[in-house]
Design an enzyme around this catalytic site. Structure first.
Site, mmCIF file in Angstrom:
data_model
loop_
_atom_site.group_PDB
_atom_site.id
_atom_site.type_symbol
_atom_site.label_atom_id
_atom_site.label_comp_id
_atom_site.label_asym_id
_atom_site.label_seq_id
_atom_site.Cartn_x
_atom_site.Cartn_y
_atom_site.Cartn_z
ATOM 1 N N ASP A 229 0.876 -1.177 0.000
ATOM 2 C CA ASP A 229 0.000 0.000 0.000
ATOM 3 C C ASP A 229 0.906 1.217 0.000
ATOM 4 O O ASP A 229 2.071 1.092 -0.367
ATOM 5 C CB ASP A 229 -0.975 -0.044 1.189
ATOM 6 C CG ASP A 229 -2.279 0.703 0.896
ATOM 7 O OD1 ASP A 229 -2.215 1.768 0.242
ATOM 8 O OD2 ASP A 229 -3.360 0.243 1.304
ATOM 9 N N HIS A 252 1.834 1.607 -3.256
ATOM 10 C CA HIS A 252 0.863 2.428 -3.970
ATOM 11 C C HIS A 252 1.363 3.863 -4.081
ATOM 12 O O HIS A 252 0.592 4.793 -4.218
ATOM 13 C CB HIS A 252 -0.496 2.411 -3.265
ATOM 14 C CG HIS A 252 -1.197 1.089 -3.326
ATOM 15 N ND1 HIS A 252 -2.488 0.902 -2.886
ATOM 16 C CD2 HIS A 252 -0.783 -0.118 -3.782
ATOM 17 C CE1 HIS A 252 -2.832 -0.372 -3.060
ATOM 18 N NE2 HIS A 252 -1.819 -1.014 -3.599
#
Ligand SMILES: *[C@@H]1O[C@H](CO)[C@@H](O)[C@H](O)[C@H]1NC(C)=O
Ligand SMILES: *[C@@H]1O[C@H](CO)[C@@H](O)[C@H](O)[C@H]1NC(C)=O
Ligand SMILES: *[C@@H]1O[C@H](CO)[C@@H](O)[C@H](O)[C@H]1NC(C)=O
Ligand SMILES: *[C@@H]1O[C@H](CO)[C@@H](O)[C@H](O)[C@H]1NC(C)=O
Ligand SMILES: *[C@@H]1O[C@H](CO)[C@@H](O)[C@H](O)[C@H]1NC(C)=O
Ligand SMILES: *[C@@H]1O[C@H](CO)[C@@H](O)[C@H](O)[C@H]1NC(C)=O
Ligand SMILES: *[C@@H]1O[C@H](CO)[C@@H](O)[C@H](O)[C@H]1NC(C)=O
Ligand SMILES: *[C@@H]1O[C@H](CO)[C@@H](O)[C@H](O)[C@H]1NC(C)=O
Ligand SMILES: *[C@@H]1O[C@H](CO)[C@@H](O)[C@H](O)[C@H]1NC(C)=O
Length: 416
Positions: A229, A252
């Site tokens: 993430d 991410h």
């Protein structure tokens, strides 16, 4: 990795010399994987000021650590602190934090605190990765519930003048480090290695590296992050932040937001400088996520106000970045029709992309940049952009950007 002196020289920090400790508490571990939580809590109480705490063994932790009120304390973590993989126990017992119903195994706060030692904090995340993949239980706010909490391994909050350096963090059930506070503070993180890696086919979901919330004057530097993430995320009210020299893999991206999620709240992210970042196998690169508007005064999915201002992303090198090396969304998780009718009330301005280079994964075709604003974004600039897709061509998508002349690429309008 790097030595302590390296971080001290790099950061020009003053936290070290000032502790002048008079007392040392060395925590002994109990045999047979009994809970070492009580011994750790006792040491932090006994040595809560002008002291040094040594964690140089293997510790199994099966009970919540809340270590607060520290003053002039050195924490030498050269051993391994491992949380028990007990979902039923931790879900009600971990500490619920104010933001997005996140919980934590360990909440630490104090003034003049130095944590170092080359040791490891092991979140034992695999059971959580596997359980989440089947129960999808992220509660109303996208994080934890009292029946399925995914605690953060270490949360530092209500603190000032904290230096965390030379530590390893592995397999966090959720975000790795959160930095929360209500008052002014400064904190520095240097030379950390973060690795959330799943052994099954289920991802190490939501394993953000750092989440910064209600904090100012935070520095993050010289660290290696492998996760699934955000590498670093600037949540509401992160100001005066410098992030540099990171190697992020599988993430991410480095993200401002998400912001504006809660109607009636004001979220500010300002004065953020991010530079020298290598972003490998990532979903995004330099990213800003802002929810659209929402007519409901009690909305938890958009409608908040505030601003994003003075953000610089400089010297970004991306390889195999799926969606856009530079990505700005002012309708994040808001459908286009709703967002057109209720544009975001959170403004975005003064955002600078300098030397963003690399090659995308091709997952989005030729699109390498996507800057989509709902109300107009002002003073967005890009210089030194050098981005390509595997096909060799590159498409730069922009919508409602007031300053397209200050971008060193030609914008195309979004196709959807
Ligand atoms: C946190 O969870 C409680 C119930 O567990 C819920 O009532 C509340 O709305 C959640 N908080 C947020 C910010 O969504
Ligand atoms: C942090 O400080 C706030 C404001 O004083 C307080 O409400 C909160 O309980 C503190 N958090 C913890 C975990 O000590
Ligand atoms: C993360 O851990 C996995 C599994 O142990 C290992 O294969 C990988 O190389 C590690 N990555 C980093 C960046 O340390
Ligand atoms: C950029 O960061 C890398 C670590 O990812 C480091 O090795 C390198 O020295 C940094 N470059 C500069 C100019 O600071
Ligand atoms: C980097 O991320 C990719 C994709 O998630 C993964 O396959 C690879 O093992 C990671 N590399 C390291 C060194 O952790
Ligand atoms: C952020 O700071 C502003 C200005 O101080 C304040 O009004 C707002 O309530 C804060 N928001 C959050 C989420 O803390
Ligand atoms: C940003 O930095 C400037 C210059 O130091 C300062 O005047 C301003 O108050 C800061 N903004 C915020 C929101 O902290
Ligand atoms: C912008 O943010 C940077 C990094 O925090 C800060 O050094 C600078 O003073 C800020 N500039 C303004 C005009 O606020
Ligand atoms: C943008 O388009 C103009 C007109 O077609 C062209 O002259 C210019 O070279 C293009 N700029 C870039 C950076 O591709």
């Amino acid at each position: 990795m790097f030595s302590l002196l390296y971080c001290v020289a790099l950061l020009g920090t003053t936290v070290l010399a000032s502790t002048g400790e008079t007392k040392t508490c060395t925590v002994a571990h109990l045999p047979g994987r009994q809970d070492d939580g009580a011994s750790i809590r006792a040491a932090f109480k006994e040595c809560s000021h002008d002291a040094k705490i040594v964690l140089d063994q293997y510790y199994s932790v099966d009970s919540l650590l809340v270590t607060t009120g520290l003053r002039n304390v050195e924490v030498e973590l050269s051993g391994t602190l491992q949380y028990t993989p007990d979902i039923a126990k931790w879900s009600p017992d971990s500490l619920f934090l104010v933001y997005q119903n996140t919980t934590t195994f360990w909440f630490l706060s104090g003034t003049n605190v130095h944590i170092y030692g080359g040791g490891t904090i092991d979140g034992n995340g695999q059971v959580w990765y596997d359980a989440l993949a089947s129960n999808h239980d992220t509660g109303t706010a996208g994080s934890s519930t009292t029946s399925f909490a995914r605690p953060v391994p270490l949360t530092i909050g209500n603190s000032s003048n904290v230096l965390v350096e030379d530590l390893n963090q592995i397999n966090s059930p959720n975000w790795v480090l959160t930095h929360l506070l209500i008052f002014y503070q400064s904190a520095q993180y240097c030379s950390l290695s973060i690795n959330a890696s799943s052994y099954s086919s289920n991802p190490a979901a939501n394993s953000d590296g750092w989440d910064i919330y209600r904090s100012s004057f935070v520095t993050i530097t010289d660290s290696v992050i492998n996760n699934d993430d955000d590498c670093v995320s600037f949540k509401p009210n992160s100001t005066n932040i410098v992030v540099s020299n990171l190697w992020c893999n599988g993430s991410h991206g480095i993200s401002v937001g998400s912001l504006g999620q809660y109607a009636g709240e004001t979220d500010i992210v300002a004065n953020v400088s991010v530079r020298n970042i290598t972003m490998m196998h990532a979903q995004n690169g330099a990213r800003i996520k802002v929810f659209g508007g929402n007519p409901s005064p009690t909305s938890t999915s958009g409608g908040g106000t505030g601003f994003v201002k003075n953000i610089t992303f400089e010297d970004f090198f991306g390889s195999k970045v799926d969606i856009d090396s530079s990505d700005v969304r002012q309708c994040y998780e808001t459908d286009a029709t709703t967002c057109a009718e209720f544009p975001s009330k959170l403004t975005i301005s003064d955002v600078h992309f300098i030397n963003v280079k690399g090659t995308s994964s091709g997952a989005e075709g030729a699109v390498v940049v996507d800057i989509e604003c709902s109300e107009e974004c002002e003073d967005i600039t890009a210089v030194g952009t050098d981005l390509n897709s595997p096909s060799g061509s590159a498409e730069f998508v922009c919508m409602n950007v007031a300053s397209t002349a200050e971008l060193d690429f030609n914008c195309t309008t979004p196709s959807d």
